[in-house]
Enzyme design. Structure first.
Site, mmCIF file in Angstrom:
data_model
loop_
_atom_site.group_PDB
_atom_site.id
_atom_site.type_symbol
_atom_site.label_atom_id
_atom_site.label_comp_id
_atom_site.label_asym_id
_atom_site.label_seq_id
_atom_site.Cartn_x
_atom_site.Cartn_y
_atom_site.Cartn_z
ATOM 1 N N CYS A 341 53.589 25.207 16.318
ATOM 2 C CA CYS A 341 54.797 26.029 16.446
ATOM 3 C C CYS A 341 54.644 27.331 15.654
ATOM 4 O O CYS A 341 53.847 28.181 16.013
ATOM 5 C CB CYS A 341 56.025 25.233 16.016
ATOM 6 S SG CYS A 341 57.576 25.987 16.576
ATOM 7 N N HIS A 439 56.069 20.150 19.017
ATOM 8 C CA HIS A 439 56.251 19.240 17.898
ATOM 9 C C HIS A 439 56.068 17.817 18.394
ATOM 10 O O HIS A 439 56.501 17.460 19.495
ATOM 11 C CB HIS A 439 57.646 19.391 17.292
ATOM 12 C CG HIS A 439 57.869 20.698 16.610
ATOM 13 N ND1 HIS A 439 57.222 21.054 15.449
ATOM 14 C CD2 HIS A 439 58.663 21.752 16.939
ATOM 15 C CE1 HIS A 439 57.622 22.256 15.077
ATOM 16 N NE2 HIS A 439 58.482 22.699 15.961
#
Length: 502
Positions: A341, A439
């Site tokens: 991310c 994630h």
């Protein structure tokens, strides 16, 4: 909200932060669900950069998602209607019922938080509809009387919703008798009367040895003792909620030289660091979270850059720490680097933020290890996702995205994963630097195994990580059944006579 309108509910507050409230609620949710009750978790206000995504496409605290899992239900944005995600020492992004609503400074939040109480009570009623029991988690310490005016997280919410409270103390940190009795001493009389029971958590040894301590607290406070919970090793197998965990030695596993070593710099605004929990669970992997002031280890096989709530801020922090030099040296020596991310954004050539979505407007040079660039945008991407990792044998991946900005460039033409058929992330031409917005990547067993074996053949253990989380919840629930008076807690939740303004 009248007493008759609210569901049967009980609020667990703590004598301080990190006394184990989140795990206790998760364990109780699993224990009561195993008894056949329809249980739901609720936390009025949470502050955490570890977030999860719900099916509605909203954000809640990671702990509430775990608690929902423990209860056997799908997580909902209403289980954590107010989520504060710190972006600096003084300000946070505010997420209301799953949606980002801008930023607020700490001082302004204290003066404005009461206005969110109607939304919180609405979410509480939504969560409680059709449930046998709602387990409510407080935030921080019940004794923070300096924060009582306008409170929506602890006694302010308990008063507004008409809830009885059970107070949890942590004996492992010491002074638990003083913490419990002292909490009653500093609370306003009405708030103190709302506490109906207490428990002691994290006892090492035979809990029966603390019987005199429990009797003392009960006699001094008039509260009902509901049990002493032993130290539960299974909690280490649950996803971490709070960055406090990273400040402790157990956050890093592997004192000796394991077959594979992974280094993780502790960014100032580290987010969703529970992405690393599956690697911590691998027996042949040593994971070291490196705090500020220390260099990244030269002998690491891989460096993983975790998520961050402030990409440009943590680029500056990397350089202040000299970690950019360590990472570049690691790359030149043939080491592997993976960004998750915000960590993916750090690896690119630039991060541009023309609208100030990630702080002050401006641009920052990235580490330049991937030929990509990121442009921040005001709208946040929040969604569940699944797909495959083409360069890892088509390994299945599953998780969620929470990010601001779009990333593109030549290396993005080699995506790390395909999510629902669309490319995500990037890889260098030699495959030694890579990243993704997903994630939960390491929680996907087949991907984790393939990635570890690409570092060193035979490293992967065959660990079924998600099954291990459920097994840990079962162990914790069984321990709470053995050491807490669960019938007594239910009786407290059913006590008549509660009203919003006692």
């Amino acid at each position: 909200m009248s007493r008759s309108a609210r569901p049967r509910a009980l609020m667990l507050q703590g004598t301080g932060s990190d006394v184990g409230k989140s795990v206790l609620v998760a364990g109780l949710a699993r224990a009561y669900a195993r008894r056949g009750l329809m249980v739901a978790p609720f936390k009025p206000q949470n502050m955490s950069n570890n977030a999860a995504v719900t099916a509605e496409g909203g954000e809640i605290g990671r702990a509430q998602a775990l608690q929902a899992r423990a209860a056997g239900i799908a997580p909902s944005v209403h289980m954590n209607p107010v989520l504060l995600k710190p972006e600096s020492d003084r300000g946070s992004q505010v997420v209301i019922q799953g949606r980002a609503q801008g930023r607020i400074e700490a001082g302004a939040w204290r003066s404005r938080r009461a206005r969110f109480l109607p939304a919180i009570l609405d979410s509480f009623a939504t969560v409680g509809a059709g449930r046998d029991l709602v387990l409510v988690e407080g935030a921080g310490s019940a004794a923070e009387v300096n924060l009582r005016a306008g409170d929506v997280a602890n006694m302010g919410f308990a008063e507004a919703a008409g809830l009885p409270v059970v107070l949890a103390g942590d004996i492992d940190r010491g002074g638990v008798i003083a913490a419990l009795v002292g909490t009653q001493a500093v609370l306003a009389p009405g708030d103190a009367r709302r506490i109906r029971g207490f428990l002691v958590n994290k006892f090492r040894g035979d809990p029966a040895l603390f019987a005199d301590g429990m009797r003392f607290v009960a006699a001094r406070t008039g509260w009902r003792p509901v049990g002493v919970v032993p130290w539960l090793p299974a909690t280490a197998r649950l996803p971490a909620e709070d960055a406090v965990r990273l400040e402790r030695p157990e956050a890093s596993k592997g004192g000796g030289r394991a077959p594979v070593s992974v280094a993780v710099p502790m960014l100032s605004r580290i987010a969703n660091f529970d992405d690393l929990d599956p690697l911590l669970a691998e027996p042949a992997v040593s994971v070291t979270f490196v705090p500020p002031g220390r260099p990244l280890p030269r002998d690491a096989d891989a460096i993983v850059l975790p998520g961050t709530k402030s990409t440009r801020g943590d680029l500056a922090m990397l350089r202040d720490q000299g970690w950019d030099i360590d990472i570049l040296a690691h790359r030149r020596a043939g080491g592997r680097v993976l960004g998750l991310c915000g960590g993916l954004q750090l690896l690119g050539r630039r991060v541009d933020d023309p609208q100030g979505s990630d702080g002050a407007p401006g641009s920052s040079p990235g580490l330049g290890l991937l030929d990509i660039a990121t442009v921040m945008a005001a709208e946040k991407v929040v969604r569940e996702a699944q797909g495959i990792a083409p360069d890892y044998g088509g390994a299945a991946v599953r998780g969620y995205e929470i990010h601001m900005g779009a990333t593109d460039g030549p290396d993005a033409a080699r995506p790390l994963v395909l999510l629902d058929g669309r490319p995500d992330g990037a890889r260098s031409a030699d495959g030694r630097v890579e990243g993704s917005y997903l994630h939960g990547l390491f929680g996907s067993d087949s991907f984790r195994a393939a990635w570890l074996d690409s570092l060193r053949a035979g490293t992967a253990s065959g660990l079924a990580f998600e099954a291990g989380v459920d097994a840990a919840l079962d162990e914790i629930a069984a321990a709470l059944e053995a050491h807490l008076d669960l019938d007594g807690l239910l009786a407290l939740a059913e006590e008549p006579g509660w009203s919003p303004r006692p």
